[in-house]
Enzyme design. Structure first.
Site, PDB file in Angstrom:
ATOM      1  N   SER A  56       0.081  -6.538   3.895  1.00  0.00           N
ATOM      2  CA  SER A  56      -0.379  -5.226   3.430  1.00  0.00           C
ATOM      3  C   SER A  56      -1.216  -4.595   4.553  1.00  0.00           C
ATOM      4  CB  SER A  56      -1.242  -5.425   2.176  1.00  0.00           C
ATOM      5  OG  SER A  56      -1.716  -4.185   1.729  1.00  0.00           O
ATOM      6  N   ALA A  57      -0.974  -3.330   4.810  1.00  0.00           N
ATOM      7  CA  ALA A  57      -1.692  -2.552   5.840  1.00  0.00           C
ATOM      8  C   ALA A  57      -1.282  -2.894   7.276  1.00  0.00           C
ATOM      9  CB  ALA A  57      -3.206  -2.667   5.691  1.00  0.00           C
ATOM     10  N   GLY A 105       1.358  -1.796   8.637  1.00  0.00           N
ATOM     11  CA  GLY A 105       1.930  -0.572   9.208  1.00  0.00           C
ATOM     12  C   GLY A 105       3.363  -0.287   8.808  1.00  0.00           C
ATOM     13  N   LYS A 106       3.897  -1.046   7.865  1.00  0.00           N
ATOM     14  CA  LYS A 106       5.305  -0.885   7.463  1.00  0.00           C
ATOM     15  C   LYS A 106       5.612   0.550   7.042  1.00  0.00           C
ATOM     16  CE  LYS A 106       4.856  -3.952   4.144  1.00  0.00           C
ATOM     17  NZ  LYS A 106       3.441  -4.290   4.382  1.00  0.00           N
ATOM     18  N   SER A 107       4.837   1.051   6.077  1.00  0.00           N
ATOM     19  CA  SER A 107       5.126   2.379   5.514  1.00  0.00           C
ATOM     20  C   SER A 107       4.907   3.471   6.550  1.00  0.00           C
ATOM     21  CB  SER A 107       4.242   2.653   4.297  1.00  0.00           C
ATOM     22  OG  SER A 107       4.454   1.682   3.327  1.00  0.00           O
ATOM     23  N   SER A 136      10.716  -0.950   3.202  1.00  0.00           N
ATOM     24  CA  SER A 136       9.451  -1.572   3.617  1.00  0.00           C
ATOM     25  C   SER A 136       8.767  -2.239   2.438  1.00  0.00           C
ATOM     26  CB  SER A 136       8.527  -0.570   4.317  1.00  0.00           C
ATOM     27  OG  SER A 136       8.392   0.606   3.586  1.00  0.00           O
TER      28      SER A 136
END
Ligand code: ADP
Length: 206
Positions: free
Chosen positions: A38-39, A41-43, A107
């Site tokens: 989580s966080a 940077g996927k999105s 993602s």
């Protein structure tokens, strides 16, 4: 393991092949699967990549963890079994989008190797390109970013089974692309994705 419940079902072929569809429409479908903490940077990367592709008139679509949980997967939580079902459904949906000729940007934290490998296998069986992108950001960096305040809640014990804190993240060992967001800015990360797609003949570079 997903139980098959339906009986007496038969696959109904269409009148055109995938190749005929793609050629007629001038498209090439594939799935680019972003995995990471989580966080990591996927999105952010998928959004910027989607914008870059649309600007080049490449048909693409983003499937994103939280968004899918508002609809298709609203009946799933974060237990290991629900995470498995979450990824199974997304794998199937990604495959369908890609089959339709869309460059599909999926993602999802997808923390377990066996679930990612299952998504990879269903694409392979269907003859569709599956590009696993490991967004490899150290947990210390993700936790410092914490854009949604989730790490803070997880550390405080307010979220149980949080990936990287009290639930495992199994890092990919055979990803097609590794992106290090702690070392490269967003633009460079998007460029890495575009180069990867171009190298595989899925897009031509603008
Ligand atoms: P995820 O989808 O993996 O949970 P998000 O994309 O929601 O992660 O959040 C990533 C955070 O990291 C954002 O606040 C983004 O601005 C920041 N960030 C910093 N550098 C980068 C980079 N090079 N690529 C992607 N995100 C970055």
């Amino acid at each position: 393991m997903t139980q098959v419940k339906a009986t007496n079902i038969h696959y109904h072929e269409g009148n055109i092949t995938r190749d005929e569809r793609w050629k007629a429409l001038g498209v090439k479908g594939a799935t680019m699967w972003f995995t990471g903490l989580s966080a990591c940077g996927k999105s952010t990367i998928a959004c910027a990549l989607e914008q870059a592709l649309v600007n080049q008139k490449v048909p693409c679509y983003r499937l994103d963890g939280d968004n899918i949980r508002f609809g298709l997967n609203k009946n799933l939580g974060f237990s290991a079994a629900d995470r498995e079902e979450n990824i199974r459904r997304i794998g199937e949906v990604s495959k369908l989008f890609a089959d339709a000729g869309i460059l599909t940007l999926s993602s999802f934290i997808s923390p377990y190797t066996k679930d990612r490998d299952a998504a990879r296998a269903m694409h392979k069986d269907a003859g569709i390109d599956f590009i696993e992108v490991f967004v490899d950001t150290p947990i210390e960096v993700c936790e410092k970013r914490d854009p949604k305040g989730l790490y803070k809640k997880a550390r405080a014990g307010e979220i149980k089974g949080f990936t990287g804190i009290d639930d495992p993240y199994e890092a990919p060992t055979n990803a097609e692309l590794i992106i290090k967001t702690a070392e490269h800015d967003l633009e460079a990360c998007v460029k890495q994705c575009l180069d990867c797609l171009a190298k595989r003949g899925l897009i031509s570079l603008a």
